[in-house]
Scaffold this motif. Structure first.
Motif, PDB file in Angstrom:
ATOM      1  N   SER A  33       0.814  -1.221   0.000  1.00  0.00           N
ATOM      2  CA  SER A  33       0.000   0.000   0.000  1.00  0.00           C
ATOM      3  C   SER A  33       0.849   1.274   0.000  1.00  0.00           C
ATOM      4  CB  SER A  33      -0.969   0.005   1.184  1.00  0.00           C
ATOM      5  OG  SER A  33      -0.279   0.087   2.401  1.00  0.00           O
ATOM      6  N   GLU A  34       2.083   1.170   0.486  1.00  0.00           N
ATOM      7  CA  GLU A  34       2.986   2.334   0.517  1.00  0.00           C
ATOM      8  C   GLU A  34       3.902   2.422  -0.702  1.00  0.00           C
ATOM      9  OE1 GLU A  34       5.074   1.689   4.187  1.00  0.00           O
ATOM     10  OE2 GLU A  34       3.427   2.476   5.406  1.00  0.00           O
ATOM     11  N   THR A  37       5.670   2.732  -6.795  1.00  0.00           N
ATOM     12  CA  THR A  37       5.423   2.359  -8.187  1.00  0.00           C
ATOM     13  C   THR A  37       4.535   1.113  -8.241  1.00  0.00           C
ATOM     14  OG1 THR A  37       7.298   0.830  -8.372  1.00  0.00           O
ATOM     15  CG2 THR A  37       7.741   3.186  -8.831  1.00  0.00           C
ATOM     16  N   GLU A  38       3.931   0.924  -9.376  1.00  0.00           N
ATOM     17  CA  GLU A  38       3.099  -0.263  -9.596  1.00  0.00           C
ATOM     18  C   GLU A  38       3.945  -1.534  -9.509  1.00  0.00           C
ATOM     19  OE1 GLU A  38      -0.329  -2.418 -10.072  1.00  0.00           O
ATOM     20  OE2 GLU A  38      -0.135  -0.261  -9.754  1.00  0.00           O
ATOM     21  N   ARG A  39       5.161  -1.464 -10.012  1.00  0.00           N
ATOM     22  CA  ARG A  39       6.070  -2.615  -9.958  1.00  0.00           C
ATOM     23  C   ARG A  39       6.331  -3.037  -8.518  1.00  0.00           C
ATOM     24  NH1 ARG A  39      11.632  -2.564  -9.248  1.00  0.00           N
ATOM     25  NH2 ARG A  39      12.626  -4.530  -9.745  1.00  0.00           N
ATOM     26  N   GLU A  40       6.603  -2.068  -7.655  1.00  0.00           N
ATOM     27  CA  GLU A  40       6.828  -2.374  -6.239  1.00  0.00           C
ATOM     28  C   GLU A  40       5.574  -2.956  -5.603  1.00  0.00           C
ATOM     29  OE1 GLU A  40       8.061   1.367  -4.611  1.00  0.00           O
ATOM     30  OE2 GLU A  40      10.145   1.095  -5.232  1.00  0.00           O
ATOM     31  N   ALA A  41       4.439  -2.358  -5.877  1.00  0.00           N
ATOM     32  CA  ALA A  41       3.182  -2.844  -5.309  1.00  0.00           C
ATOM     33  C   ALA A  41       2.929  -4.297  -5.721  1.00  0.00           C
ATOM     34  CB  ALA A  41       2.020  -1.959  -5.742  1.00  0.00           C
ATOM     35  N   LYS A  42       3.158  -4.607  -6.985  1.00  0.00           N
ATOM     36  CA  LYS A  42       2.957  -5.979  -7.464  1.00  0.00           C
ATOM     37  C   LYS A  42       3.926  -6.946  -6.792  1.00  0.00           C
ATOM     38  CE  LYS A  42       0.971  -5.039 -11.978  1.00  0.00           C
ATOM     39  NZ  LYS A  42       1.122  -5.167 -13.424  1.00  0.00           N
ATOM     40  N   HIS A  43       5.155  -6.506  -6.594  1.00  0.00           N
ATOM     41  CA  HIS A  43       6.154  -7.350  -5.935  1.00  0.00           C
ATOM     42  C   HIS A  43       5.708  -7.704  -4.519  1.00  0.00           C
ATOM     43  CE1 HIS A  43      10.021  -8.925  -4.634  1.00  0.00           C
ATOM     44  NE2 HIS A  43       9.867  -8.183  -3.552  1.00  0.00           N
ATOM     45  N   TRP A  44       5.307  -6.707  -3.732  1.00  0.00           N
ATOM     46  CA  TRP A  44       4.926  -6.972  -2.341  1.00  0.00           C
ATOM     47  C   TRP A  44       3.628  -7.749  -2.254  1.00  0.00           C
ATOM     48  CZ3 TRP A  44       9.100  -7.127  -0.119  1.00  0.00           C
ATOM     49  CH2 TRP A  44      10.091  -6.162  -0.292  1.00  0.00           C
ATOM     50  N   ARG A  45       2.727  -7.518  -3.189  1.00  0.00           N
ATOM     51  CA  ARG A  45       1.493  -8.323  -3.217  1.00  0.00           C
ATOM     52  C   ARG A  45       1.837  -9.781  -3.498  1.00  0.00           C
ATOM     53  NH1 ARG A  45      -3.895  -8.377  -3.436  1.00  0.00           N
ATOM     54  NH2 ARG A  45      -4.937  -9.824  -4.861  1.00  0.00           N
TER      55      ARG A  45
END
Length: 88
Positions: A33-34, A37-45
């Motif tokens: 959530s923090e 970038t979209e790439r980071e969000a996808k990685h943590w998801r």
């Protein structure tokens, strides 16, 4: 460990494993959530989905499996920083 020893144990240890799973997933979810970038969000998801899936695959009737995953999750939680590390 004999088969009877592996199946006869306090079921609360499974709850401990699930709580550790929740803590690790919560950290990754916060980082999602923090994410800047979209790439980071996808990685943590993907990370929190992986951890949740792996925990669900643990046989709750196998003390050895529960203990192993619990130890892994404890180690993971100890090593996770408060803030998301930069991705390569």
């Amino acid at each position: 460990m004999t088969q009877s020893q592996d199946h006869n144990f306090d079921p609360m240890i499974y709850d401990v494993m699930r709580e550790l799973t929740t803590q690790v997933v919560g950290r990754y979810s916060t980082w999602e959530s923090e994410a800047a970038t979209e790439r980071e969000a996808k990685h943590w998801r993907a990370e929190w989905l992986r951890v949740r899936s792996e925990a669900r695959e643990v046989n709750p009737r196998s003390r050895e499996a529960v203990d192993s995953k619990t130890n892994e999750l404890r180690q993971t939680l100890r090593q996770l920083p408060t803030n998301a590390p930069a991705l390569p």
